[in-house]
Write a protein that holds these residues in place. Structure first.
Motif, PDB file in Angstrom:
ATOM      1  N   TYR A  40     158.421 -50.000  20.161  1.00  0.00           N
ATOM      2  CA  TYR A  40     158.270 -50.440  18.702  1.00  0.00           C
ATOM      3  C   TYR A  40     159.250 -49.717  17.803  1.00  0.00           C
ATOM      4  CZ  TYR A  40     155.285 -46.179  18.741  1.00  0.00           C
ATOM      5  OH  TYR A  40     154.900 -45.011  19.126  1.00  0.00           O
ATOM      6  N   SER A  41     159.417 -50.444  16.734  1.00  0.00           N
ATOM      7  CA  SER A  41     160.405 -49.809  15.738  1.00  0.00           C
ATOM      8  C   SER A  41     159.734 -49.258  14.440  1.00  0.00           C
ATOM      9  CB  SER A  41     161.319 -50.862  15.199  1.00  0.00           C
ATOM     10  OG  SER A  41     162.011 -51.503  16.344  1.00  0.00           O
ATOM     11  N   PHE A  42     158.439 -49.601  14.166  1.00  0.00           N
ATOM     12  CA  PHE A  42     157.873 -49.044  13.147  1.00  0.00           C
ATOM     13  C   PHE A  42     157.492 -47.440  13.100  1.00  0.00           C
ATOM     14  CE2 PHE A  42     154.511 -50.826  15.603  1.00  0.00           C
ATOM     15  CZ  PHE A  42     153.500 -49.811  15.983  1.00  0.00           C
ATOM     16  N   ARG A  43     157.769 -46.685  11.979  1.00  0.00           N
ATOM     17  CA  ARG A  43     157.748 -45.293  11.733  1.00  0.00           C
ATOM     18  C   ARG A  43     156.690 -44.901  10.559  1.00  0.00           C
ATOM     19  NH1 ARG A  43     159.511 -46.243  16.123  1.00  0.00           N
ATOM     20  NH2 ARG A  43     161.472 -45.538  16.924  1.00  0.00           N
ATOM     21  N   ASP A  44     156.831 -45.577   9.477  1.00  0.00           N
ATOM     22  CA  ASP A  44     156.157 -45.321   8.481  1.00  0.00           C
ATOM     23  C   ASP A  44     155.081 -46.178   8.311  1.00  0.00           C
ATOM     24  OD1 ASP A  44     157.669 -43.163   8.253  1.00  0.00           O
ATOM     25  OD2 ASP A  44     158.840 -43.903   6.616  1.00  0.00           O
ATOM     26  N   ILE A  45     153.696 -46.039   8.071  1.00  0.00           N
ATOM     27  CA  ILE A  45     152.738 -46.778   7.921  1.00  0.00           C
ATOM     28  C   ILE A  45     152.078 -46.367   6.560  1.00  0.00           C
ATOM     29  CG2 ILE A  45     150.514 -47.611   8.836  1.00  0.00           C
ATOM     30  CD1 ILE A  45     152.855 -48.132  10.812  1.00  0.00           C
ATOM     31  N   TYR A  46     151.577 -47.637   5.754  1.00  0.00           N
ATOM     32  CA  TYR A  46     150.864 -47.193   4.403  1.00  0.00           C
ATOM     33  C   TYR A  46     149.544 -48.227   4.430  1.00  0.00           C
ATOM     34  CZ  TYR A  46     155.328 -45.101   2.912  1.00  0.00           C
ATOM     35  OH  TYR A  46     156.258 -44.315   2.671  1.00  0.00           O
ATOM     36  N   MET A  47     148.731 -47.769   3.469  1.00  0.00           N
ATOM     37  CA  MET A  47     147.539 -48.666   3.093  1.00  0.00           C
ATOM     38  C   MET A  47     147.352 -48.986   1.689  1.00  0.00           C
ATOM     39  SD  MET A  47     143.460 -47.913   4.092  1.00  0.00           S
ATOM     40  CE  MET A  47     143.452 -48.579   5.542  1.00  0.00           C
ATOM     41  N   ILE A  48     147.275 -50.239   1.575  1.00  0.00           N
ATOM     42  CA  ILE A  48     146.750 -50.577   0.056  1.00  0.00           C
ATOM     43  C   ILE A  48     145.309 -51.043   0.222  1.00  0.00           C
ATOM     44  CG2 ILE A  48     147.202 -52.061  -2.040  1.00  0.00           C
ATOM     45  CD1 ILE A  48     149.990 -51.984  -1.099  1.00  0.00           C
ATOM     46  N   ALA A  49     144.474 -50.459  -0.530  1.00  0.00           N
ATOM     47  CA  ALA A  49     143.078 -50.942  -0.611  1.00  0.00           C
ATOM     48  C   ALA A  49     142.290 -51.122  -1.916  1.00  0.00           C
ATOM     49  CB  ALA A  49     142.231 -49.924   0.359  1.00  0.00           C
ATOM     50  N   THR A  50     141.469 -51.820  -1.970  1.00  0.00           N
ATOM     51  CA  THR A  50     140.521 -52.102  -3.207  1.00  0.00           C
ATOM     52  C   THR A  50     139.294 -51.960  -2.641  1.00  0.00           C
ATOM     53  OG1 THR A  50     140.505 -54.659  -2.870  1.00  0.00           O
ATOM     54  CG2 THR A  50     142.425 -53.732  -4.150  1.00  0.00           C
ATOM     55  N   ALA A  51     138.456 -51.693  -3.838  1.00  0.00           N
ATOM     56  CA  ALA A  51     137.078 -51.433  -3.676  1.00  0.00           C
ATOM     57  C   ALA A  51     136.359 -51.362  -5.049  1.00  0.00           C
ATOM     58  CB  ALA A  51     136.633 -50.246  -3.171  1.00  0.00           C
ATOM     59  N   ALA A  52     135.104 -52.054  -4.927  1.00  0.00           N
ATOM     60  CA  ALA A  52     134.209 -52.314  -6.314  1.00  0.00           C
ATOM     61  C   ALA A  52     133.858 -50.795  -6.795  1.00  0.00           C
ATOM     62  CB  ALA A  52     133.056 -52.918  -6.043  1.00  0.00           C
ATOM     63  N   GLU A  53     133.860 -49.584  -6.000  1.00  0.00           N
ATOM     64  CA  GLU A  53     133.475 -48.389  -6.609  1.00  0.00           C
ATOM     65  C   GLU A  53     134.833 -47.674  -6.958  1.00  0.00           C
ATOM     66  OE1 GLU A  53     130.805 -45.748  -4.710  1.00  0.00           O
ATOM     67  OE2 GLU A  53     129.944 -47.293  -3.616  1.00  0.00           O
ATOM     68  N   ASN A  54     134.706 -46.910  -8.077  1.00  0.00           N
ATOM     69  CA  ASN A  54     135.964 -46.021  -8.496  1.00  0.00           C
ATOM     70  C   ASN A  54     136.348 -44.733  -7.861  1.00  0.00           C
ATOM     71  OD1 ASN A  54     137.141 -47.831 -10.389  1.00  0.00           O
ATOM     72  ND2 ASN A  54     135.332 -47.146 -11.721  1.00  0.00           N
ATOM     73  N   ASP A  55     135.049 -44.278  -7.083  1.00  0.00           N
ATOM     74  CA  ASP A  55     135.250 -42.782  -6.655  1.00  0.00           C
ATOM     75  C   ASP A  55     136.393 -42.686  -5.374  1.00  0.00           C
ATOM     76  OD1 ASP A  55     134.798 -40.277  -5.476  1.00  0.00           O
ATOM     77  OD2 ASP A  55     132.639 -40.711  -5.290  1.00  0.00           O
ATOM     78  N   GLU A  56     137.238 -41.910  -5.441  1.00  0.00           N
ATOM     79  CA  GLU A  56     138.419 -41.731  -4.507  1.00  0.00           C
ATOM     80  C   GLU A  56     137.914 -41.672  -3.146  1.00  0.00           C
ATOM     81  OE1 GLU A  56     141.797 -41.905  -4.949  1.00  0.00           O
ATOM     82  OE2 GLU A  56     141.433 -42.470  -6.990  1.00  0.00           O
ATOM     83  N   SER A  57     136.714 -41.164  -2.793  1.00  0.00           N
ATOM     84  CA  SER A  57     136.161 -40.835  -1.499  1.00  0.00           C
ATOM     85  C   SER A  57     135.853 -42.285  -0.839  1.00  0.00           C
ATOM     86  CB  SER A  57     134.779 -40.119  -1.453  1.00  0.00           C
ATOM     87  OG  SER A  57     133.808 -40.574  -2.338  1.00  0.00           O
ATOM     88  N   THR A  58     135.422 -43.305  -1.670  1.00  0.00           N
ATOM     89  CA  THR A  58     135.476 -44.654  -1.134  1.00  0.00           C
ATOM     90  C   THR A  58     136.527 -45.045  -0.062  1.00  0.00           C
ATOM     91  OG1 THR A  58     134.332 -45.437  -3.428  1.00  0.00           O
ATOM     92  CG2 THR A  58     135.184 -47.018  -2.081  1.00  0.00           C
ATOM     93  N   PHE A  59     137.582 -44.745  -0.339  1.00  0.00           N
ATOM     94  CA  PHE A  59     138.705 -45.047   0.749  1.00  0.00           C
ATOM     95  C   PHE A  59     138.734 -44.254   1.935  1.00  0.00           C
ATOM     96  CE2 PHE A  59     139.512 -46.112  -3.811  1.00  0.00           C
ATOM     97  CZ  PHE A  59     139.521 -47.680  -3.635  1.00  0.00           C
ATOM     98  N   GLU A  60     138.142 -42.964   1.991  1.00  0.00           N
ATOM     99  CA  GLU A  60     138.455 -42.148   3.109  1.00  0.00           C
ATOM    100  C   GLU A  60     138.004 -42.709   4.323  1.00  0.00           C
ATOM    101  OE1 GLU A  60     136.103 -38.629   2.113  1.00  0.00           O
ATOM    102  OE2 GLU A  60     137.328 -38.214   0.330  1.00  0.00           O
ATOM    103  N   LYS A  61     137.110 -43.392   4.708  1.00  0.00           N
ATOM    104  CA  LYS A  61     136.792 -43.839   6.021  1.00  0.00           C
ATOM    105  C   LYS A  61     137.503 -44.778   6.527  1.00  0.00           C
ATOM    106  CE  LYS A  61     131.767 -42.891   5.969  1.00  0.00           C
ATOM    107  NZ  LYS A  61     130.584 -43.274   5.835  1.00  0.00           N
ATOM    108  N   ALA A  62     138.131 -45.932   5.642  1.00  0.00           N
ATOM    109  CA  ALA A  62     139.111 -46.819   5.927  1.00  0.00           C
ATOM    110  C   ALA A  62     140.473 -46.138   6.265  1.00  0.00           C
ATOM    111  CB  ALA A  62     139.333 -48.031   4.737  1.00  0.00           C
TER     112      ALA A  62
END
Length: 110
Positions: A40-62
């Motif tokens: 495979y060629s990919f090296r860099d992976i990023y995530m963009i996520a949205t959530a109803a909650e504002n708390d930064e910890s909301t995104f940790e499990k994903a």
């Protein structure tokens, strides 16, 4: 699958449901399993996520779930995430200027 294999950078996007990535994204990751044994060629992976909650910890499990997938691809690394909290309805992300600016800046850097 061929486009993912040939990509240098992958940006995944998901809404957060119950503090985790959506089922469709998890299914996609599972179905990309055949790439594991390829050149495979990919090296860099990023995530963009949205959530109803504002708390930064909301995104940790994903984020950690995606990290688990990335860990299986030794040439790849999870480089970062843009999280948009307080986004609780379709077509409202554009109203969240800070999150949109972060996503834009991420895109400029790729």
């Amino acid at each position: 699958m061929a486009k993912v294999k040939a990509a240098e950078v992958i940006v995944y996007a998901t809404p957060i449901y119950y503090y985790e990535m959506c089922g469709q994204m998890k299914t996609l990751l599972d179905r990309l399993n055949p790439l594991y044994s390829t050149d495979y060629s990919f090296r860099d992976i990023y995530m963009i996520a949205t959530a109803a909650e504002n708390d930064e910890s909301t995104f940790e499990k994903a984020y950690n779930g995606l990290q688990g997938w990335v860990d299986c691809f030794e040439k790849a690394s999870l480089k970062g995430m843009v999280g948009g909290g307080g986004i609780d309805a379709a077509n409202t992300a554009a109203d969240h200027v800070d999150a949109m600016k972060k996503a834009y800046e991420l895109g400029k850097e790729l």
